[in-house]
Design a protein around this motif. Sequence first.
Motif, PDB file in Angstrom:
ATOM      1  N   UNK A  74      -8.282   0.037  13.651  1.00 27.36           N
ATOM      2  CA  UNK A  74      -9.418  -0.149  12.757  1.00 27.36           C
ATOM      3  C   UNK A  74      -9.134  -1.288  11.795  1.00 27.36           C
ATOM      4  N   UNK A  75     -10.184  -1.744  11.111  1.00 32.56           N
ATOM      5  CA  UNK A  75      -9.999  -2.742  10.067  1.00 32.56           C
ATOM      6  C   UNK A  75      -9.116  -2.157   8.977  1.00 32.56           C
ATOM      7  N   UNK A  76      -8.307  -3.009   8.380  1.00 34.06           N
ATOM      8  CA  UNK A  76      -7.381  -2.599   7.330  1.00 34.06           C
ATOM      9  C   UNK A  76      -7.671  -3.415   6.087  1.00 34.06           C
ATOM     10  N   UNK A  77      -7.370  -2.850   4.942  1.00 29.12           N
ATOM     11  CA  UNK A  77      -7.543  -3.552   3.676  1.00 29.12           C
ATOM     12  C   UNK A  77      -6.473  -3.064   2.718  1.00 29.12           C
ATOM     13  N   UNK A  78      -5.789  -3.991   2.058  1.00 32.10           N
ATOM     14  CA  UNK A  78      -4.741  -3.634   1.105  1.00 32.10           C
ATOM     15  C   UNK A  78      -4.503  -4.822   0.187  1.00 32.10           C
ATOM     16  N   UNK A  79      -3.868  -4.565  -0.941  1.00 30.76           N
ATOM     17  CA  UNK A  79      -3.537  -5.652  -1.850  1.00 30.76           C
ATOM     18  C   UNK A  79      -2.570  -6.604  -1.183  1.00 30.76           C
TER      19      UNK A  79
END
Length: 183
Positions: A121-126
Motif C-alpha cells: 500500500x501507499x506509505x507516508x512518514x516523516x
Amino acid sequence: MEETNKVGSRIRMYRERLGITQEELAERAGLDVAFIKDVEEGRTYPAVGMLIKLSRALGKRLGTFTDDIEVKDPLITKASKKEEEGSKGKSHYHYFPLGKGKIDRSMDPMFIRIDPACGEKLSSHEGEEFIMVLSGKIELTYGKEKHTLGPGDTVYYNSLVPHKVSAADNRPAEILAVIYVPF
C-alpha cells in the motif's frame, strides 16, 4: 533470537519497556493491531514505511530494530558481504541494510531488491527518501502521480506525501535507497 523475528522481538521489547499494549502501539503508529501482532510474532516483516511508523511510535531510530553490533568509522560493506535483513520469503521487498552497526547515523542506506507484483500500500512518514535505480525499472507512485524510472535514474522526495515503490514491467528491480527520518 531467530533472524526472521529479530525485528518483531525488538519491537515487542521496546513496547513492553514503555508499558504499552499492542493496541496502544497500533494507535500511536496509525497501524492495525493485527499487523502489530503479526510483526511481533514474526509472521510478517514490515515494509520500510511501516517500520518507520513503529520506530517513531516507540521513540527509537529506524536502525534500532535492525542493528546487531556497533562498528567504528568508516563503515564499509563489501558487495559479497551484504546480508538480507528479515524479509526473506515474507515480502516483495528484500532489504540489505548498508549502515548496520553505525549507531550514530542520521540516514539509513539500503540495497533493496523488489519482486514483481508488489501489492504494498501507499506509505507516508516523516522524512525524506533518495532512490537510485540500479537495475530493472521501478514505478514510483507519489501522491496521485506515477513515474517510471530505469537504471541510473534517481528520485529524491518528501516522505510525508503518500508513496509506493514497485517493480515495473513485471520484472524484478534493484535500488539503492537512503532514508532520513528526523528524530
